[in-house]
Design an enzyme around this catalytic site. Structure first.
Site, PDB file in Angstrom:
ATOM      1  N   GLY A 136      50.732  82.602  29.639  1.00 47.74           N
ATOM      2  CA  GLY A 136      50.248  82.197  28.329  1.00 47.74           C
ATOM      3  C   GLY A 136      51.400  82.014  27.354  1.00 47.74           C
ATOM      4  N   CYS A 137      51.127  81.315  26.255  1.00 46.45           N
ATOM      5  CA  CYS A 137      52.193  80.982  25.305  1.00 46.45           C
ATOM      6  C   CYS A 137      52.702  82.213  24.559  1.00 46.45           C
ATOM      7  CB  CYS A 137      51.719  79.903  24.338  1.00 46.45           C
ATOM      8  SG  CYS A 137      50.150  80.258  23.528  1.00 46.45           S
TER       9      CYS A 137
END
Length: 327
Positions: A136-137
């Site tokens: 995920g970012c």
């Protein structure tokens, strides 16, 4: 080597648009199809308008099961549904940009074992993998701020994180907090202490520091800009600032995209790049680590291409030498 034939599932979103932009300029990749049931028959450049003049390809609602690599750019939870309903060749590698396979408990699906694809942590495993769970970012930026400390077993206290993401982090679907009049000149937090990326962050920290039992306290914020993540992370640290810098530089000495800066950071240094920049600051017994990335590139599509390069034996930076949108 022959060009890598690529398929993209969920082609209308921000991450898919970035993937397409990177892939059509990648010297070893060939875009085979872009799947979108809601846009089938429409030109890709009608949706991703920055690609006008770059390609004359339409979205499709059929797949080629024999592509070399498949990128899943679907909403969280939808990758499992798609792979349950569609079969691909045993030689097709899969890179999932959602969160369906990131945790240890979810990594095996229909006989496929997904490797967590943070190259700075798992480069050798990624090289051998057929199936990748792209991080995920927020998780990418935060892990890169913590892993050098975890490797040395130095996380003995709670970790406090304040991180701001741009509006593209919410995806293309409209919501109250993604409308321009709400977002502009505004600032807010969401999912305090409960963000879904905490699972993978804790998992990676404990992979390097098995005895970690403290809390990671994460406050995610919405910024009034389009793209980028600016994360500040602090915890107790009894060593010197010079010692911390040496530790981080040693951890990232072979990293192709993660760099330690002596200067205070700002987002324009990384927007439109696959870089993560890190800065360290010591105040009394607290070490402050700042970590910045572009949420759509190092936090999603750029890292996915980085993983593809590793999986196919290419130079890790291939197709990712990008210029920051600095002014």
């Amino acid at each position: 080597m022959k060009n890598i034939k690529v398929g993209i599932i969920g082609g209308a979103g921000y991450t898919a648009g970035e993937l397409i932009r990177l892939l059509i300029n990648h010297p070893n990749a060939e875009l085979d199809f872009v799947y979108s049931t809601s846009n089938a028959g429409n030109k890709i450049s009608n949706i991703h308008q920055d690609l006008m003049g770059d390609l004359d390809v339409k979205f499709t609602d059929t797949v080629n099961p024999n592509v070399d690599v498949l990128f899943l750019c679907l909403g969280h939870g939808n990758s499992v549904k798609f792979l349950s309903a569609n079969t691909f060749s045993a030689t097709t590698k899969i890179i999932d940009l959602g969160n369906d396979f990131r945790l240890e408990k979810d990594k095996v699906f229909n006989g496929k074992t997904f490797v967590y694809g943070l190259p700075e942590l798992q480069r050798d495993a990624v090289k051998k993998a057929d199936y990748i769970a792209n991080p995920g970012c927020f998780a990418t930026a935060i892990q890169l701020a913590l892993l050098p400390l975890a490797e040395k077993g130095l996380l003995h206290n709670d970790v406090h994180i304040n991180a701001v993401t741009g509006a593209t982090g919410a995806g293309t679907s409209l919501s109250e907090t993604s409308h321009f009049p709400w977002r502009d000149n505004n600032f807010s937090y969401y999912k305090p202490f409960t963000h879904q990326h905490l699972g993978e962050i804790n998992q990676s920290v404990k992979q390097l520091q098995n005895g970690f039992t403290s809390e990671i306290l994460f406050m995610p914020n919405r910024g009034n800009f389009s793209r980028g993540i600016f994360a500040t992370v602090y915890t107790n640290f009894e060593g010197t600032l010079e010692g911390a810098k040496a530790l981080f530089e040693a951890f990232y000495k072979d990293a192709k995209f993660t760099f330690v800066s002596d200067e205070v950071l700002h987002l324009k240094q990384v927007v439109n790049t696959n870089k993560c920049l890190i800065h360290l600051h010591k105040h009394n017994n607290k070490l402050l680590v700042t970590s910045i990335i572009d949420n759509l590139l190092k936090g999603a599509s750029g890292q996915a291409i980085q993983n593809m390069n590793l999986m196919f034996g290419l130079e890790e930076t291939t197709g990712l030498q990008l210029k920051a949108t600095y002014f």
